[in-house]
Motif scaffolding. Structure first.
Motif, PDB file in Angstrom:
ATOM      1  N   GLY A 106      76.455 -39.086  24.180  1.00  0.00           N
ATOM      2  CA  GLY A 106      75.660 -38.177  25.003  1.00  0.00           C
ATOM      3  C   GLY A 106      74.174 -38.172  24.682  1.00  0.00           C
ATOM      4  O   GLY A 106      73.532 -37.120  24.749  1.00  0.00           O
ATOM      5  N   ASN A 107      73.617 -39.323  24.325  1.00  0.00           N
ATOM      6  CA  ASN A 107      72.185 -39.419  23.983  1.00  0.00           C
ATOM      7  C   ASN A 107      71.779 -38.440  22.891  1.00  0.00           C
ATOM      8  O   ASN A 107      70.671 -37.907  22.889  1.00  0.00           O
ATOM      9  CB  ASN A 107      71.318 -39.186  25.239  1.00  0.00           C
ATOM     10  CG  ASN A 107      71.513 -40.265  26.277  1.00  0.00           C
ATOM     11  OD1 ASN A 107      71.664 -41.438  25.951  1.00  0.00           O
ATOM     12  ND2 ASN A 107      71.541 -39.877  27.542  1.00  0.00           N
ATOM     13  N   ASN A 108      72.693 -38.214  21.960  1.00  0.00           N
ATOM     14  CA  ASN A 108      72.488 -37.201  20.916  1.00  0.00           C
ATOM     15  C   ASN A 108      72.682 -37.849  19.547  1.00  0.00           C
ATOM     16  O   ASN A 108      73.813 -38.221  19.179  1.00  0.00           O
ATOM     17  CB  ASN A 108      73.479 -36.048  21.132  1.00  0.00           C
ATOM     18  CG  ASN A 108      73.217 -34.862  20.228  1.00  0.00           C
ATOM     19  OD1 ASN A 108      72.788 -35.019  19.079  1.00  0.00           O
ATOM     20  ND2 ASN A 108      73.491 -33.670  20.724  1.00  0.00           N
ATOM     21  N   TRP A 109      71.583 -37.972  18.783  1.00  0.00           N
ATOM     22  CA  TRP A 109      71.647 -38.576  17.452  1.00  0.00           C
ATOM     23  C   TRP A 109      72.687 -37.887  16.563  1.00  0.00           C
ATOM     24  O   TRP A 109      73.407 -38.542  15.815  1.00  0.00           O
ATOM     25  CB  TRP A 109      70.266 -38.491  16.790  1.00  0.00           C
ATOM     26  CG  TRP A 109      70.179 -39.065  15.410  1.00  0.00           C
ATOM     27  CD1 TRP A 109      69.874 -40.346  15.078  1.00  0.00           C
ATOM     28  CD2 TRP A 109      70.393 -38.383  14.160  1.00  0.00           C
ATOM     29  NE1 TRP A 109      69.891 -40.510  13.703  1.00  0.00           N
ATOM     30  CE2 TRP A 109      70.198 -39.321  13.117  1.00  0.00           C
ATOM     31  CE3 TRP A 109      70.738 -37.059  13.836  1.00  0.00           C
ATOM     32  CZ2 TRP A 109      70.340 -38.976  11.778  1.00  0.00           C
ATOM     33  CZ3 TRP A 109      70.868 -36.722  12.487  1.00  0.00           C
ATOM     34  CH2 TRP A 109      70.670 -37.672  11.469  1.00  0.00           C
ATOM     35  N   ALA A 110      72.754 -36.569  16.660  1.00  0.00           N
ATOM     36  CA  ALA A 110      73.657 -35.804  15.790  1.00  0.00           C
ATOM     37  C   ALA A 110      75.121 -36.148  16.056  1.00  0.00           C
ATOM     38  O   ALA A 110      75.933 -36.223  15.126  1.00  0.00           O
ATOM     39  CB  ALA A 110      73.423 -34.298  15.974  1.00  0.00           C
ATOM     40  N   VAL A 111      75.481 -36.357  17.341  1.00  0.00           N
ATOM     41  CA  VAL A 111      76.864 -36.719  17.669  1.00  0.00           C
ATOM     42  C   VAL A 111      77.192 -38.081  17.052  1.00  0.00           C
ATOM     43  O   VAL A 111      78.242 -38.255  16.428  1.00  0.00           O
ATOM     44  CB  VAL A 111      77.072 -36.747  19.199  1.00  0.00           C
ATOM     45  CG1 VAL A 111      78.466 -37.285  19.540  1.00  0.00           C
ATOM     46  CG2 VAL A 111      76.895 -35.354  19.791  1.00  0.00           C
ATOM     47  N   GLY A 112      76.285 -39.052  17.211  1.00  0.00           N
ATOM     48  CA  GLY A 112      76.525 -40.371  16.651  1.00  0.00           C
ATOM     49  C   GLY A 112      76.554 -40.361  15.135  1.00  0.00           C
ATOM     50  O   GLY A 112      77.460 -40.933  14.512  1.00  0.00           O
ATOM     51  N   HIS A 113      75.568 -39.701  14.527  1.00  0.00           N
ATOM     52  CA  HIS A 113      75.414 -39.742  13.072  1.00  0.00           C
ATOM     53  C   HIS A 113      76.413 -38.834  12.356  1.00  0.00           C
ATOM     54  O   HIS A 113      77.079 -39.259  11.397  1.00  0.00           O
ATOM     55  CB  HIS A 113      73.986 -39.329  12.705  1.00  0.00           C
ATOM     56  CG  HIS A 113      73.571 -39.746  11.327  1.00  0.00           C
ATOM     57  ND1 HIS A 113      73.076 -40.991  11.033  1.00  0.00           N
ATOM     58  CD2 HIS A 113      73.581 -39.071  10.152  1.00  0.00           C
ATOM     59  CE1 HIS A 113      72.798 -41.084   9.742  1.00  0.00           C
ATOM     60  NE2 HIS A 113      73.091 -39.919   9.182  1.00  0.00           N
ATOM     61  N   MET A 114      76.501 -37.593  12.827  1.00  0.00           N
ATOM     62  CA  MET A 114      77.336 -36.598  12.135  1.00  0.00           C
ATOM     63  C   MET A 114      78.801 -36.671  12.581  1.00  0.00           C
ATOM     64  O   MET A 114      79.700 -36.843  11.765  1.00  0.00           O
ATOM     65  CB  MET A 114      76.789 -35.190  12.390  1.00  0.00           C
ATOM     66  CG  MET A 114      75.336 -34.997  12.025  1.00  0.00           C
ATOM     67  SD  MET A 114      75.095 -34.929  10.235  1.00  0.00           S
ATOM     68  CE  MET A 114      73.383 -34.425  10.140  1.00  0.00           C
ATOM     69  N   THR A 115      79.020 -36.537  13.901  1.00  0.00           N
ATOM     70  CA  THR A 115      80.394 -36.445  14.402  1.00  0.00           C
ATOM     71  C   THR A 115      81.134 -37.769  14.263  1.00  0.00           C
ATOM     72  O   THR A 115      82.137 -37.870  13.546  1.00  0.00           O
ATOM     73  CB  THR A 115      80.394 -35.989  15.877  1.00  0.00           C
ATOM     74  OG1 THR A 115      79.659 -34.774  15.989  1.00  0.00           O
ATOM     75  CG2 THR A 115      81.818 -35.773  16.368  1.00  0.00           C
ATOM     76  N   GLY A 149      68.967 -43.863  22.295  1.00  0.00           N
ATOM     77  CA  GLY A 149      70.237 -43.260  22.668  1.00  0.00           C
ATOM     78  C   GLY A 149      70.906 -42.532  21.514  1.00  0.00           C
ATOM     79  O   GLY A 149      70.311 -42.336  20.460  1.00  0.00           O
ATOM     80  N   GLY A 150      72.165 -42.158  21.694  1.00  0.00           N
ATOM     81  CA  GLY A 150      72.869 -41.410  20.654  1.00  0.00           C
ATOM     82  C   GLY A 150      73.635 -42.288  19.687  1.00  0.00           C
ATOM     83  O   GLY A 150      73.543 -42.134  18.474  1.00  0.00           O
ATOM     84  N   THR A 187      65.756 -36.952  25.464  1.00  0.00           N
ATOM     85  CA  THR A 187      65.835 -36.642  24.031  1.00  0.00           C
ATOM     86  C   THR A 187      65.505 -37.843  23.147  1.00  0.00           C
ATOM     87  O   THR A 187      65.672 -37.771  21.928  1.00  0.00           O
ATOM     88  CB  THR A 187      67.249 -36.134  23.672  1.00  0.00           C
ATOM     89  OG1 THR A 187      68.228 -37.097  24.134  1.00  0.00           O
ATOM     90  CG2 THR A 187      67.533 -34.781  24.327  1.00  0.00           C
ATOM     91  N   SER A 188      65.040 -38.953  23.735  1.00  0.00           N
ATOM     92  CA  SER A 188      64.790 -40.151  22.925  1.00  0.00           C
ATOM     93  C   SER A 188      63.766 -39.929  21.804  1.00  0.00           C
ATOM     94  O   SER A 188      63.899 -40.535  20.730  1.00  0.00           O
ATOM     95  CB  SER A 188      64.383 -41.332  23.813  1.00  0.00           C
ATOM     96  OG  SER A 188      63.109 -41.149  24.380  1.00  0.00           O
TER      97      SER A 188
END
Length: 474
Positions: A106-115, A149-150, A187-188
């Motif tokens: 979802g173009n969200n760094w936190a989703v990629g990195h954390m989740t 992107g995420g 959010t890039s």
């Protein structure tokens, strides 16, 4: 011979990776006429005999059976990886090398990195270890990802951290695709600055590539292909402007841009894949070009820009290629190195080039290139005897130069415009493990990096020319 593993993360990383493997196979096929699995192939490919019950690996010197790329493909959407597996490159990868999900980041760094980084940590490490175990002498990991992107920014930098944890002695060279100011991902700037902190702390070298620079280069190519002077046209089925005739299937919107980045990777890996009179070890790139650990962003420039394409452009004279490599038109990032400060520079040449040609051109260019006072001889050179397909020579320059500072300042400004309003912040803060302090730490890291470049830039005014030699009395 040593081996390297390519780790491609996210949609952009896998699309660029696809072009790299496509063009690398074409390059090796052009050189390897006897169909033997040689040391050149072994650097980035395994040779697997599927007839053996254990899927046994065939050693160097035997016939080519089934080539498998030394790669790990990661994406949190299935689309791009599924296309690769349904296309002509499907035989080059197997399921043990792939990791996908269905929902994306979802173009969200936190989703990629954390989740996803937490959920898939063990699986990712397992696939990296398996890829490493297939190597006799693992020398380098090449990570390909995007910053906007995420998945590319978030999970890509989480993978980078895992590489450092699991393989601390193996070089990590990252190719990072930076979004343009007009990027359609709102959010890039957040994703890019959060990723920058990880790149600064965990990579050995980063090759920043700007989307806008690639667009500019492709537009120049397009001008040549539409009614330019005779002899300056590009065939419509060129792999630079389409995917037709390549192994990645039909033309995609970003194929032309991805091809240029793939050519960057072909050139930087050429010394590892082929023989040469002055081969450059991949470890030597970081060793010679990075005098300060955090300042490891290397500006890449390529000439010719149409490598591995059927381009009817008159070949450039060798001396002109050296000049091109230091012109802004051939850089993959918008910057002006000649008006900034060089910390070091690498020149990686392919083709029949003599060391004397190399030295002569360095001496010719040296007066116009401002180097730091304590590293006036900061040149690293490599000569690979195998030229790109369809060309007599090519040249890749990697410059550790303070000219990256404006790019980072522009990124910081775009981040600040969003962060000042707390815009879209809630999308990040509801992710488990994500706190607002992560944003402030990333911003602080970037500002500190910019300041380090600024301090070096300030020394440029104090550069003192070589003192005149004393005349000996007769």
């Amino acid at each position: 011979m040593t081996q390297s593993v390519v780790v491609q993360v996210g949609q952009c990383g896998n699309q660029v990776g696809c072009r790299f493997w496509d063009l690398a196979l074409r390059e090796h096929a052009h050189v390897n006429k006897r169909g033997l699995y040689d040391e050149a192939l072994s650097s980035f490919f395994r040779n697997v005999d599927s007839r053996k019950s254990d899927g046994g690996v065939c050693g160097v010197g035997g016939r080519i059976q089934h080539l498998k790329a030394r790669a790990v493909l990661v994406d949190m959407e299935e689309g791009v990886v599924s296309e690769i597996l349904q296309g002509p490159l499907r035989e080059v990868f197997d399921s043990t090398q792939l990791l996908t999900d269905v929902s994306g980041s979802g173009n969200n760094w936190a989703v990629g990195h954390m989740t996803y980084g937490s959920a898939y940590r063990e699986l990712i490490v397992d696939k990296l270890r398996k890829a490493a175990e297939h190597c006799d002498c693992l020398q380098c990991f090449f990570l390909i990802h995007s910053m906007g992107g995420g998945t590319g920014s978030g999970l890509g930098t989480r993978v980078l951290r895992l590489l450092e944890e699991e393989f601390p002695d193996v070089c990590r060279i990252v190719t990072s695709m930076y979004p343009s100011a007009e990027d359609d991902v709102i959010t890039s700037p957040y994703n890019s600055v959060l990723a920058m902190k990880e790149l600064t702390e965990h990579a050995d070298c980063v090759l920043p590539v700007e989307n806008q620079s690639l667009v500019d280069i492709v537009n120049k190519i397009s001008l040549l292909s539409h009614g330019a002077k005779p002899g300056l046209t590009i065939k419509r089925d060129s792999t630079v402007i389409s995917g037709q005739g390549g192994l990645c299937g039909a033309e995609k919107p970003f194929d032309a841009m991805n091809n240029i980045v793939a050519n960057l990777l072909l050139n930087i890996t050429s010394s590892a894949r082929f023989e040469g009179s002055l081969n450059m070890d991949l470890n030597e790139i970081a060793m010679n070009l990075v005098p300060f650990p955090r300042l490891h962003y290397l500006v890449p420039s390529l000439t010719p820009l149409y490598t591995l394409a059927d381009v009817n452009v008159p070949s450039r004279r060798l001396d002109q290629m050296f000049s091109d490599a230091f012109s802004k038109d051939h850089q993959l990032i918008r910057a002006d190195p000649k008006h900034c400060l060089y910390l070091a520079c690498a020149l990686m040449l392919r083709g029949n080039v003599h060391v004397s040609d190399l030295r002569r051109n360095i001496e010719r260019l040296r007066p116009s290139l401002p180097f730091v006072s304590w590293n006036q001889e900061g040149w690293k050179t490599g000569l690979c005897s195998v030229p790109p397909v369809g060309h007599s020579h090519s040249l890749l320059a990697l410059a550790n130069n303070t000219c990256v500072k404006p790019t980072f300042m522009e990124l910081r400004e775009r981040f600040t415009r969003l962060y000042r309003k707390k815009a879209h912040l809630h999308h990040y803060l509801h992710i488990q493990g994500m706190e607002e302090s992560v944003f402030s730490e990333a911003m602080s890291s970037l500002s500190s990096l910019i300041e380090e470049y600024h301090h070096l830039d300030a020394t440029k005014a104090r550069l003192i020319p070589d003192a005149p030699r004393l005349n000996i009395a007769r």
